[in-house]
Design a protein around this motif. Structure first.
Motif, PDB file in Angstrom:
ATOM      1  N   VAL A   1       0.839  -1.198   0.000  1.00  0.00           N
ATOM      2  CA  VAL A   1       0.000   0.000   0.000  1.00  0.00           C
ATOM      3  C   VAL A   1       0.867   1.237   0.000  1.00  0.00           C
ATOM      4  CG1 VAL A   1      -1.669   1.301   1.358  1.00  0.00           C
ATOM      5  CG2 VAL A   1      -1.904  -1.169   1.137  1.00  0.00           C
ATOM      6  N   TYR A   2       1.953   1.185   0.821  1.00  0.00           N
ATOM      7  CA  TYR A   2       2.864   2.330   0.857  1.00  0.00           C
ATOM      8  C   TYR A   2       3.442   2.612  -0.528  1.00  0.00           C
ATOM      9  CZ  TYR A   2       7.034   5.073   1.617  1.00  0.00           C
ATOM     10  OH  TYR A   2       7.981   6.053   1.547  1.00  0.00           O
ATOM     11  N   ALA A   3       3.884   1.539  -1.190  1.00  0.00           N
ATOM     12  CA  ALA A   3       4.492   1.720  -2.512  1.00  0.00           C
ATOM     13  C   ALA A   3       3.488   2.286  -3.497  1.00  0.00           C
ATOM     14  CB  ALA A   3       5.028   0.377  -3.029  1.00  0.00           C
ATOM     15  N   ALA A   4       2.224   1.876  -3.362  1.00  0.00           N
ATOM     16  CA  ALA A   4       1.211   2.319  -4.312  1.00  0.00           C
ATOM     17  C   ALA A   4       0.888   3.790  -4.139  1.00  0.00           C
ATOM     18  CB  ALA A   4      -0.066   1.485  -4.137  1.00  0.00           C
ATOM     19  N   VAL A   5       0.953   4.281  -2.889  1.00  0.00           N
ATOM     20  CA  VAL A   5       0.545   5.660  -2.659  1.00  0.00           C
ATOM     21  C   VAL A   5       1.735   6.580  -2.412  1.00  0.00           C
ATOM     22  CG1 VAL A   5      -1.661   4.917  -1.726  1.00  0.00           C
ATOM     23  CG2 VAL A   5       0.235   5.327  -0.158  1.00  0.00           C
ATOM     24  N   GLY A   6       2.897   6.000  -2.110  1.00  0.00           N
ATOM     25  CA  GLY A   6       3.998   6.835  -1.677  1.00  0.00           C
ATOM     26  C   GLY A   6       5.066   7.078  -2.712  1.00  0.00           C
ATOM     27  N   GLY A   7       4.994   6.517  -3.884  1.00  0.00           N
ATOM     28  CA  GLY A   7       5.991   6.841  -4.866  1.00  0.00           C
ATOM     29  C   GLY A   7       6.642   5.654  -5.497  1.00  0.00           C
ATOM     30  N   PRO A   8       7.611   6.392  -6.396  1.00  0.00           N
ATOM     31  CA  PRO A   8       7.971   5.550  -7.509  1.00  0.00           C
ATOM     32  C   PRO A   8       7.525   4.194  -7.252  1.00  0.00           C
ATOM     33  CG  PRO A   8       9.729   7.146  -6.952  1.00  0.00           C
ATOM     34  CD  PRO A   8       8.525   7.357  -6.116  1.00  0.00           C
TER      35      PRO A   8
ATOM     36  N   LEU B   1      18.800  -4.532 -13.595  1.00  0.00           N
ATOM     37  CA  LEU B   1      18.635  -3.540 -12.534  1.00  0.00           C
ATOM     38  C   LEU B   1      19.496  -2.309 -12.807  1.00  0.00           C
ATOM     39  CD1 LEU B   1      17.570  -2.692  -9.758  1.00  0.00           C
ATOM     40  CD2 LEU B   1      19.395  -4.095  -8.719  1.00  0.00           C
ATOM     41  N   ARG B   2      20.715  -2.521 -13.247  1.00  0.00           N
ATOM     42  CA  ARG B   2      21.591  -1.394 -13.566  1.00  0.00           C
ATOM     43  C   ARG B   2      20.959  -0.491 -14.620  1.00  0.00           C
ATOM     44  NH1 ARG B   2      27.392  -2.893 -15.894  1.00  0.00           N
ATOM     45  NH2 ARG B   2      26.082  -3.780 -17.534  1.00  0.00           N
TER      46      ARG B   2
ATOM     47  N   VAL C   1      12.281  -2.855  -0.657  1.00  0.00           N
ATOM     48  CA  VAL C   1      12.590  -3.828  -1.703  1.00  0.00           C
ATOM     49  C   VAL C   1      11.607  -4.989  -1.641  1.00  0.00           C
ATOM     50  CG1 VAL C   1      14.274  -5.558  -2.449  1.00  0.00           C
ATOM     51  CG2 VAL C   1      15.022  -3.218  -1.962  1.00  0.00           C
ATOM     52  N   ALA C   2      11.338  -5.502  -0.439  1.00  0.00           N
ATOM     53  CA  ALA C   2      10.442  -6.638  -0.303  1.00  0.00           C
ATOM     54  C   ALA C   2       9.040  -6.311  -0.798  1.00  0.00           C
ATOM     55  CB  ALA C   2      10.389  -7.081   1.166  1.00  0.00           C
ATOM     56  N   GLY C   3       8.500  -5.162  -0.379  1.00  0.00           N
ATOM     57  CA  GLY C   3       7.151  -4.798  -0.789  1.00  0.00           C
ATOM     58  C   GLY C   3       7.014  -4.606  -2.282  1.00  0.00           C
ATOM     59  N   ASN C   4       7.996  -3.960  -2.889  1.00  0.00           N
ATOM     60  CA  ASN C   4       7.932  -3.713  -4.327  1.00  0.00           C
ATOM     61  C   ASN C   4       8.230  -4.967  -5.132  1.00  0.00           C
ATOM     62  OD1 ASN C   4       7.557  -0.638  -5.130  1.00  0.00           O
ATOM     63  ND2 ASN C   4       8.701  -0.685  -3.210  1.00  0.00           N
ATOM     64  N   PHE C   5       9.086  -5.838  -4.606  1.00  0.00           N
ATOM     65  CA  PHE C   5       9.367  -7.097  -5.290  1.00  0.00           C
ATOM     66  C   PHE C   5       8.107  -7.953  -5.340  1.00  0.00           C
ATOM     67  CE2 PHE C   5      11.043 -11.428  -5.647  1.00  0.00           C
ATOM     68  CZ  PHE C   5      12.010 -11.278  -6.628  1.00  0.00           C
TER      69      PHE C   5
ATOM     70  N   GLN D   1      12.974  -9.738 -15.627  1.00  0.00           N
ATOM     71  CA  GLN D   1      12.771  -8.312 -15.810  1.00  0.00           C
ATOM     72  C   GLN D   1      11.828  -7.765 -14.740  1.00  0.00           C
ATOM     73  OE1 GLN D   1      14.450  -6.475 -17.980  1.00  0.00           O
ATOM     74  NE2 GLN D   1      13.477  -4.562 -17.331  1.00  0.00           N
ATOM     75  N   LYS D   2      10.785  -8.519 -14.406  1.00  0.00           N
ATOM     76  CA  LYS D   2       9.882  -8.101 -13.331  1.00  0.00           C
ATOM     77  C   LYS D   2      10.629  -8.037 -11.997  1.00  0.00           C
ATOM     78  CE  LYS D   2       5.788 -10.244 -15.451  1.00  0.00           C
ATOM     79  NZ  LYS D   2       4.750 -11.290 -15.271  1.00  0.00           N
ATOM     80  N   ALA D   3      11.500  -9.020 -11.767  1.00  0.00           N
ATOM     81  CA  ALA D   3      12.279  -9.026 -10.533  1.00  0.00           C
ATOM     82  C   ALA D   3      13.149  -7.783 -10.446  1.00  0.00           C
ATOM     83  CB  ALA D   3      13.135 -10.286 -10.467  1.00  0.00           C
ATOM     84  N   ALA D   4      13.832  -7.457 -11.541  1.00  0.00           N
ATOM     85  CA  ALA D   4      14.673  -6.258 -11.554  1.00  0.00           C
ATOM     86  C   ALA D   4      13.838  -5.001 -11.340  1.00  0.00           C
ATOM     87  CB  ALA D   4      15.441  -6.178 -12.871  1.00  0.00           C
ATOM     88  N   GLN D   5      12.645  -4.969 -11.946  1.00  0.00           N
ATOM     89  CA  GLN D   5      11.767  -3.815 -11.786  1.00  0.00           C
ATOM     90  C   GLN D   5      11.356  -3.637 -10.325  1.00  0.00           C
ATOM     91  OE1 GLN D   5      10.869  -1.734 -14.423  1.00  0.00           O
ATOM     92  NE2 GLN D   5      10.031  -0.386 -12.835  1.00  0.00           N
ATOM     93  N   GLY D   6      10.980  -4.733  -9.678  1.00  0.00           N
ATOM     94  CA  GLY D   6      10.582  -4.638  -8.281  1.00  0.00           C
ATOM     95  C   GLY D   6      11.717  -4.176  -7.386  1.00  0.00           C
ATOM     96  N   ILE D   7      12.914  -4.728  -7.598  1.00  0.00           N
ATOM     97  CA  ILE D   7      14.074  -4.318  -6.804  1.00  0.00           C
ATOM     98  C   ILE D   7      14.375  -2.850  -7.047  1.00  0.00           C
ATOM     99  CG2 ILE D   7      16.533  -4.675  -6.423  1.00  0.00           C
ATOM    100  CD1 ILE D   7      16.071  -7.623  -7.280  1.00  0.00           C
ATOM    101  N   SER D   8      14.341  -2.440  -8.322  1.00  0.00           N
ATOM    102  CA  SER D   8      14.609  -1.046  -8.669  1.00  0.00           C
ATOM    103  C   SER D   8      13.633  -0.105  -7.970  1.00  0.00           C
ATOM    104  CB  SER D   8      14.521  -0.854 -10.192  1.00  0.00           C
ATOM    105  OG  SER D   8      14.583   0.506 -10.539  1.00  0.00           O
TER     106      SER D   8
END
Length: 300
Positions: free
Chosen positions: A22-29, A137-138, A222-226, A284-291
């Protein structure tokens, strides 16, 4: 990673990750294990990594190569931020067993310089997986202006670096965030990702006390976005469903002076997880979540 996990983060409850989402959804990138219960909404095409970028200025820990030079556009929302990515293990380690078995000081004990890592039952090596995700990720972080440095880039150096040198690379780069990428080698049926946080270690040359709080914040994001990006659930065998574990036996964390975490993206020995880890679209999804986790952390 095959090392046993020692300390679970019992203070967090299994529902914690939902709050992070929820934080990631409302708090940014920004050792080892996982499953995809519900795939992410989009499925990016597999990405081909660019040629390695190296610098002739500094030898790696083993003196047999160079560590990759920092790269970044210098413009964008992460301009001025430095991120160090540590692809776990090295495809050349198996050819240098004497070197990687040498013990190094990690502050509260001595451990092997490095290990070979694990692989899927079909032979897809953890070291190949971690380097591929690191390249993806880079690219994502550089697109936002971050300066990115890898601890190694495949054959440069040809083995290692040792775990103490991996920490040293992040420290000397004065990284704003550092992450070590891994995949586990647990038993069939053990699934789910987990993020490893540094415990409070103050022994020998190790003192993680100044980075524990910041590393925890990095790891939570990282965990929440991953989870959100991959649909993969937290580990069903460590972390009590939180996706977070604290350890005091990893040199890459013990010797770090900058905020740093490890992520075990999945269990290579579980057939369902292996199907994810060997998919370019999923990586690619994994890298996106970590990023997105790292970006959230750096934005504060």
């Amino acid at each position: 990673m095959r090392r046993p996990l020692t300390v679970a983060l019992a203070a967090l409850v299994p529902g914690a990750l939902l709050g992070w989402i929820v934080y990631a959804a409302v708090g940014g990138p920004d050792g080892s294990a996982t499953a995809a219960a519900s795939p992410a909404a989009s499925s990016p095409s597999p990405w081909s990594a660019p040629p390695p970028s190296t610098s002739a200025g500094k030898d790696g820990a083993n003196g047999k190569g160079t560590t990759p030079a920092p790269t970044g556009s210098g413009t964008g929302p992460l301009a001025g931020k430095v991120v160090v990515i540590d692809p776990g293990h090295n495809t050349g380690n198996a050819r240098h067993t004497a070197e990687i078995n040498r013990k190094v000081d990690i502050g509260n004990s001595r451990k092997e310089c490095d290990t070979t890592g694990t692989s899927t039952n079909a032979g897809y090596a953890e070291a190949r997986f971690t380097l591929d995700v690191a390249h993806r990720l880079r690219t994502l972080l550089e697109a936002q202006g971050a300066t990115v440095k890898l601890t190694h880039d495949g054959d440069s150096p040809s083995w290692g670096p040792c775990i103490d040198e991996r920490a040293h690379i992040g420290n000397t780069a004065h990284a704003d965030a550092a992450i070590s990428i891994h995949a586990d080698g647990a038993a069939q049926g053990d699934r789910g990702f987990h993020v490893i946080l540094p415990g409070a270690v103050h022994a020998g040359g190790a003192d993680t006390r100044p980075i524990v709080a910041a590393s925890k914040s990095l790891g939570e994001r990282v965990a929440g976005n991953f989870l959100r990006a991959t649909g993969e659930q937290p580990s069903n065998y460590v972390g009590d469903g939180t996706g977070l574990v604290t350890r005091e036996d990893l040199g890459g964390l013990n010797l770090s002076t900058v905020p740093k975490v490890f992520i075990e993206c999945g269990n290579m020995r579980d057939s369902k997880d292996a199907a994810l880890l060997t998919s370019g679209a999923w990586r690619q999804k994994a890298a996106q979540g970590i990023s997105e986790g790292i970006v959230s952390f750096l934005h504060g």
